[in-house]
Each structure stands twice: as structure tokens, then as C-alpha cells.
Design a protein around this motif. Structure first.
Motif, PDB file in Angstrom:
ATOM      1  N   ALA A 267     -61.862  65.594  27.014  1.00 17.85           N
ATOM      2  CA  ALA A 267     -61.861  64.154  26.850  1.00 17.85           C
ATOM      3  C   ALA A 267     -60.567  63.482  26.914  1.00 17.85           C
ATOM      4  N   GLY A 268     -59.571  64.274  26.376  1.00 21.28           N
ATOM      5  CA  GLY A 268     -57.912  63.589  26.368  1.00 21.28           C
ATOM      6  C   GLY A 268     -57.213  63.592  27.782  1.00 21.28           C
ATOM      7  N   GLY A 269     -57.941  64.360  28.888  1.00 26.96           N
ATOM      8  CA  GLY A 269     -57.206  64.445  30.078  1.00 26.96           C
ATOM      9  C   GLY A 269     -55.697  65.449  29.937  1.00 26.96           C
ATOM     10  N   PRO A 270     -56.204  66.586  29.533  1.00 26.32           N
ATOM     11  CA  PRO A 270     -55.127  67.495  28.966  1.00 26.32           C
ATOM     12  C   PRO A 270     -54.108  67.899  30.228  1.00 26.32           C
ATOM     13  N   ARG A 271     -53.045  68.699  30.109  1.00 23.87           N
ATOM     14  CA  ARG A 271     -52.220  69.374  31.114  1.00 23.87           C
ATOM     15  C   ARG A 271     -52.444  70.645  31.021  1.00 23.87           C
ATOM     16  N   VAL A 272     -52.635  71.180  29.709  1.00 23.61           N
ATOM     17  CA  VAL A 272     -52.801  72.683  29.676  1.00 23.61           C
ATOM     18  C   VAL A 272     -54.243  72.909  28.614  1.00 23.61           C
ATOM     19  N   LEU A 273     -55.119  73.851  29.053  1.00 28.23           N
ATOM     20  CA  LEU A 273     -56.179  74.184  28.356  1.00 28.23           C
ATOM     21  C   LEU A 273     -56.057  75.700  27.761  1.00 28.23           C
ATOM     22  N   LEU A 274     -56.130  75.726  26.373  1.00 27.11           N
ATOM     23  CA  LEU A 274     -56.141  77.165  25.765  1.00 27.11           C
ATOM     24  C   LEU A 274     -57.355  77.189  25.394  1.00 27.11           C
ATOM     25  N   LEU A 275     -57.810  78.493  25.880  1.00 27.06           N
ATOM     26  CA  LEU A 275     -59.200  79.198  25.620  1.00 27.06           C
ATOM     27  C   LEU A 275     -59.017  80.484  24.842  1.00 27.06           C
ATOM     28  N   ASP A 276     -59.694  80.453  23.589  1.00 25.80           N
ATOM     29  CA  ASP A 276     -59.771  81.711  23.012  1.00 25.80           C
ATOM     30  C   ASP A 276     -61.133  82.283  23.044  1.00 25.80           C
ATOM     31  N   GLU A 277     -61.257  83.235  23.627  1.00 32.04           N
ATOM     32  CA  GLU A 277     -62.733  83.884  24.037  1.00 32.04           C
ATOM     33  C   GLU A 277     -63.772  82.988  24.225  1.00 32.04           C
ATOM     34  N   PRO A 278     -63.452  82.393  25.520  1.00 26.57           N
ATOM     35  CA  PRO A 278     -64.305  81.128  25.949  1.00 26.57           C
ATOM     36  C   PRO A 278     -65.675  81.505  26.125  1.00 26.57           C
ATOM     37  N   THR A 279     -66.299  82.565  26.318  1.00 25.34           N
ATOM     38  CA  THR A 279     -67.511  82.872  26.248  1.00 25.34           C
ATOM     39  C   THR A 279     -68.287  83.879  25.471  1.00 25.34           C
ATOM     40  N   ARG A 280     -67.700  83.769  24.411  1.00 29.56           N
ATOM     41  CA  ARG A 280     -68.263  84.794  23.452  1.00 29.56           C
ATOM     42  C   ARG A 280     -69.560  84.249  22.699  1.00 29.56           C
ATOM     43  N   GLY A 281     -70.558  85.126  22.825  1.00 28.76           N
ATOM     44  CA  GLY A 281     -71.889  84.906  22.254  1.00 28.76           C
ATOM     45  C   GLY A 281     -72.591  83.948  23.325  1.00 28.76           C
TER      46      GLY A 281
ATOM     47  N   ALA B  38     -75.055  80.896  31.061  1.00 32.96           N
ATOM     48  CA  ALA B  38     -74.061  79.903  30.630  1.00 32.96           C
ATOM     49  C   ALA B  38     -72.668  80.393  30.836  1.00 32.96           C
ATOM     50  N   ARG B  39     -72.388  81.750  30.729  1.00 30.69           N
ATOM     51  CA  ARG B  39     -71.414  82.201  31.032  1.00 30.69           C
ATOM     52  C   ARG B  39     -70.774  82.097  32.670  1.00 30.69           C
ATOM     53  N   ALA B  40     -71.854  82.278  33.447  1.00 31.74           N
ATOM     54  CA  ALA B  40     -71.391  81.946  35.007  1.00 31.74           C
ATOM     55  C   ALA B  40     -71.074  80.372  35.191  1.00 31.74           C
ATOM     56  N   GLU B  41     -71.976  79.534  34.713  1.00 37.03           N
ATOM     57  CA  GLU B  41     -71.382  78.065  34.496  1.00 37.03           C
ATOM     58  C   GLU B  41     -70.242  77.823  34.067  1.00 37.03           C
ATOM     59  N   LEU B  42     -69.773  78.565  32.881  1.00 39.37           N
ATOM     60  CA  LEU B  42     -68.360  78.268  32.283  1.00 39.37           C
ATOM     61  C   LEU B  42     -67.394  78.620  33.184  1.00 39.37           C
ATOM     62  N   TYR B  43     -67.492  79.977  33.734  1.00 41.30           N
ATOM     63  CA  TYR B  43     -66.664  80.308  34.583  1.00 41.30           C
ATOM     64  C   TYR B  43     -66.439  79.337  35.885  1.00 41.30           C
ATOM     65  N   ARG B  44     -67.434  78.929  36.538  1.00 41.12           N
ATOM     66  CA  ARG B  44     -67.313  77.826  37.454  1.00 41.12           C
ATOM     67  C   ARG B  44     -66.539  76.724  37.116  1.00 41.12           C
TER      68      ARG B  44
END
Length: 507
Positions: A419-433, A438-444
Motif C-alpha cells: 500500500a505504501g509503494g515500498p522500495r524493499v519488501l521483507l518477507l519472513d516465511e511468506p507461505t507458511r501454513g 494460494a502458494r503458487a499465487e503468492l510465488y507469482r
């Protein structure tokens, strides 16, 4: 040999058929994987097996004898035990006391026989080869993996109920969700011990490599119905995914882009010390996905928390787009970092609040009129726009987050991060559970964001995820960033070997 059968079991909640004529056969000495996307009916089936839900039609039988549905005590007496990803240890009680929560304490002369209690707990652990756990230690002194193993071992303590069968069927619901790779390996060894002793396992997991490694048979649910039930040798990953989703997802990971000039350095970190980190340095470029890998405690998640300002720094520096990175979460978000935490339910979301409020949370000042009053219309517009971008499936942005599937809850966090138009996205275990669809969608989504020039720094304990999605992988050892290697062409074995030593010869 025992055999538990579900015959044409159906369960409706209003107009929704959670289970629709499901047949399932579970036998001792076999790991039976149950697969399906969120909402497929797995949780309702587990609750039915536990006696917590009474089916509207159909029957359950053990070795041909009908079981009383909707009766938890009867299901326990039939030898069924349930291992969930959320482990509710009683703080202040020892390992042995926690193991006896479902059993009466042994007594002598009217008093608790502590020696007998500890002896019974130690004997149960020893049956699974877990002799290194001190039964007198506080349960909370153990890590999540050992707590899981203790919970399993506690089921081996004889049940005092008259006529109760010994435990023989273990229903494990996402048991590795909170475990490290090392803890998961110990769990897999215990599963092997149980099966070798004649137990049956119903294994419910979104993690395909675990299913392909452990299962003898795989059953798939979709929309509350049986799609298939086959020996593992007669199916495979692609077929399971297609049966779960009703569509061919093709490759789970989107292709890496063709070779292109390296982007500008967006984030530069030098000698960062914070928590377990003891001098981590890295460079992250625009359009790059940089994976963070390492054993538990190596500092991969701590690095993200330090950058977003949730973990105090002891030393080091960081620059974002050539400027010193501000300390504290508010400044980090304002300057162009965005963060998706590891634990969405406890660290990320206000579960009982609407989607719109969750998406807008870090940006309330921007959405205020005259700096005083929140513009709810702008808030809803923002959530609608970002929900479409991440392909969020919800009735409306007014829907409470607790009503969403795990995958859609994760998409709310991604919408907030963007939402804030970031320069860097920090992801910690982005597809856990998150289920496979949905995991394939998140990867795309992640790959698509990187292709637009967003820099992504991703910590994950899932080796296939790191190898399939990252452009480069930074390996942390003992709180230091030991090396950074290209992900393409790297094998799981080679990556795992680098967790412990730098050996470029391992492939």
C-alpha cells in the motif's frame, strides 16, 4: 491390524457442504496423507474423527464395528490421538506433568507418586528413542520441536479408562508448521518409529515434499468431496496439485527472468549486530529476490526484524537508496521498507477487524482528513485496489480477517505491504501454513513484484521455496552472513551443506 472407515460422511453448515459423501479408510502401519486446499473439508473431517462434529449422514466404524459419532470420549477409547500445530503446554509444569494431563497421576498412600510419574513419562519417551529429554525440566524450556515430540510420546502412556485401546491412529494436522528443518527431521524419525510399531498416521500438510517423503497413500479432498485416494506410487506432485485445485498449475515456481543488467543497489547493510546477529552484511538490488537461509538461530528472521525496527541494534549500519535507514518501525515503513511477518495471526493481523482496517494500519496518517479524522472511504478504496492486485478472495473489505482462509489472510498482509509503494519488501516465511494453490499465487505475485523493480529480501526455512524463487541465496551461520550464492543450479543437498560449512564442491 486395525482399520478405521468413514462411509459416505456428510456435514453441512447452513448452505455450505463442508463434507459431501466422503469415504476414507485408515489402517495401522501406514502413513496416509490428506491433501486439499484451505476450505476443502480437512478440518471438518478431523473434527469428525475427534468426535467434536457429528456428521449429518454416514457412519464411522473401527474394524467393522460402528463408532458413536459426536463422542470425543468414544473416539479416544478407540485409540485415536490428535497432534495439532498449536501446542498448549501448561507453563510452570514439568515435562512429565504435561505428559500426564490426559492421564490420572499415579498415587501412593493417597499422595502423588512423583517417582512413578517421572518413570512413566521417561518410559514413554524411550519408546520413541527420545532419551535426551529431561522429564523433570519445565515444559516451556523445550523448543517447539521437542514439545511436539513430548506430546506424541504422552499418548504412549497407558490409558486408565476401562476397555480403552492403546493409541494406534495419530492424526497430525500441519505438525511441522512451527518447526525448524532439524526439528522436522526428528519428528519424521518418530513417525517412522510409530509406523514400525504398528501405528497408523493421518498426515495433513500443505508441504508437498513432506507428503512425498512420508506417505504410503494420498487422499485428496476438494470442496468437501473425495477426488482421489491412491498409493503414493500411483500419483505424484503434479497430479496431486491438479486434483487439489481443479486446474493444472504447471510449474509451482514462475520462471526466472532472462539475464539482464544488475539493478542498482537499493539496500546496503554493513556489520549489523542485533539479537543473534553478529555482523551481517549484504547488498540487495532492485528487481532481485535475495533469499536468507540458515539453521534455526542463525539470524535469518532476526535480520528482517532488525531492518524493520522491531529488534534493537547493537552495532552496524544500513542504507536505503543511499540514505541512512531510520530506526524504528514507523520510520522504516515511511522510508520505503515493508514487512510481512512470520506469524500472521499473532504478529500481523487484527483478526476480528475488517480487511480494510488491517490493510491501512501503517498508513493512517496519510488517510486522515485535516490530520485529524480517518477518511473511511479512502481506506476502503485503498483496500479494494490492493485486494485486486493480490487477488484477494473475500466477500468485501468489510469482512473480518478471521473469516478468511490462511492464504487470503496472507494476501491481506501482502496488500498492506504494497500500500505504501515500498522500495524493499521483507518477507519472513511468506507461505507458511498456506495451501498449494494460494502458494503458487503468492510465488507469482512475488516474482511479478520483483519484475517491476521491487527488491525482495525473503527469509525461509523451506528449501524448495528458497531454490525455486530466489535469484541469489545468502547463507547465515552463527549470526553472520557467511556467503551469497546464485540459486540457479543449486541443489537442496548443496544448500543444506552450506548451512554448516562452505563447501563449493557439494552439489
Amino acid at each position: 491390524m486395525h482399520r478405521l472407515t468413514l462411509d459416505q460422511v456428510s456435514r453441512r453448515f447452513g448452505e455450505v457442504a463442508a463434507l459431501d459423501g466422503v469415504d476414507l479408510t485408515l489402517v495401522s502401519g501406514e502413513v496416509h496423507a490428506l491433501m486439499g486446499e484451505n476450505g476443502a473439508g480437512k478440518s471438518t473431517l478431523i473434527r469428525t474423527l475427534a468426535g467434536l462434529d457429528r456428521p449429518d449422514t454416514g457412519r464411522l466404524a473401527l474394524d467393522g464395528t460402528p463408532l458413536p459419532a459426536g463422542n470425543p470420549a468414544a473416539m479416544r477409547a478407540a485409540g485415536l490421538r490428535f497432534i495439532h500445530q498449536e501446542l498448549h503446554a501448561v507453563r510452570g509444569l514439568s515435562v512429565a506433568e504435561n505428559m500426564h494431563l490426559d492421564h490420572p497421576y499415579p498415587r501412593r498412600a493417597g499422595l502423588v507418586d512423583w517417582r512413578a510419574l517421572n518413570r512413566a513419562a521417561a518410559a514413554a519417551l524411550a519408546r520413541l528413542g527420545l532419551t535426551g529429554i529431561d522429564v523433570r525440566a519445565p515444559m516451556t524450556a523445550l523448543g517447539p520441536g521437542d514439545q511436539m515430540l513430548v506430546r506424541i510420546a504422552s499418548t504412549l502412556i497407558p490409558d486408565a479408562a476401562p476397555g480403552a485401546r492403546p493409541a494406534w491412529l495419530y492424526v497430525m494436522d500441519e505438525p511441522t508448521a512451527a518447526l525448524t528443518s532439524g526439528e522436522s527431521e526428528r519428528l519424521f524419525a518418530v513417525i517412522g518409529e510409530l509406523v514400525g510399531q504398528g501405528a497408523g498416521i493421518l498426515y495433513v500438510s500443505h508441504r508437498m515434499p513432506e507428503v512425498l517423503r512420508l506417505a504410503h497413500r494420498v487422499s485428496v479432498l476438494r470442496d468437501g468431496r473425495n477426488v482421489s485416494s491412491r498409493p503414493l506410487a500411483e500419483t505424484g506432485e503434479a497430479r496431486i496439485i491438479e486434483e487439489m485445485t481443479g486446474r493444472d498449475l504447471g510449474a509451482l515456481f514462475p520462471p526466472r527472468p532472462a539475464a539482464r543488467p544488475a539493478g542498482e543497489v537499493v539496500l546496503r547493510v554493513a556489520d549489523l549486530a542485533a539479537g543473534p546477529l553478529r555482523g551481517a552484511s549484504l547488498e540487495l538490488r532492485a528487481g532481485e529476490i535475495l533469499g536468507l537461509a540458515g539453521v534455526a538461530g542463525s539470524g535469518r528472521g532476526a535480520l528482517l526484524r532488525a531492518l524493520i525496527g522491531a529488534l534493537p541494534w547493537e552495532a552496524g549500519s544500513a542504507e536505503l537508496a543511499g540514505r541512512p535507514l531510520g530506526r524504528g518501525p514507523a520510520r522504516a515503513w515511511a522510508e520505503g521498507l515493508a514487512y510481512v511477518p512470520r506469524e500472521r495471526r499473532t504478529e500481523g493481523l487484527m483478526l476480528r477487524r475488517p480487511i480494510a482496517e488491517n490493510v491501512a494500519l501503517p498508513y493512517l496518517a496519510r488517510l486522515a482528513r485535516l490530520g485529524l479524522f480517518l477518511d473511511h472511504r479512502r481506506q476502503r478504496r485503498l483496500a479494494d485496489e490492493l485486494g485486486g492486485r493480490v487477488r484477494l478472495k473475500a466477500a468485501s473489505v468489510a469482512q473480518a480477517c478471521e473469516e478468511l482462509s490462511g492464504g487470503n489472510q496472507q494476501k491481506v498482509l501482502f496488500a498492506r505491504a504494497l500500500a505504501g509503494g515500498p522500495r524493499v519488501l521483507l518477507l519472513d516465511e511468506p507461505t507458511r501454513g498456506v495451501d498449494i494453490g494460494a502458494r503458487a499465487e503468492l510465488y507469482r505475485l512475488i516474482r511479478g513484484l520483483a519484475d517491476t523493480g521491487l527488491a525482495v529480501l525473503m527469509a525461509s526455512s523451506d528449501l524448495p521455496e528458497l531454490l525455486g524463487l530466489s535469484d541469489r541465496i545468502a547463507v547465515l551461520r552463527d549470526g553472520r552472513l557467511a556467503e551469497t550464492v546464485p540459486a540457479e543450479g543449486l541443489t537442496e543437498a548443496a544448500l543444506l551443506a552450506r548451512f554448516y560449512h562452505d563447501d563449493g564442491a557439494v552439489t
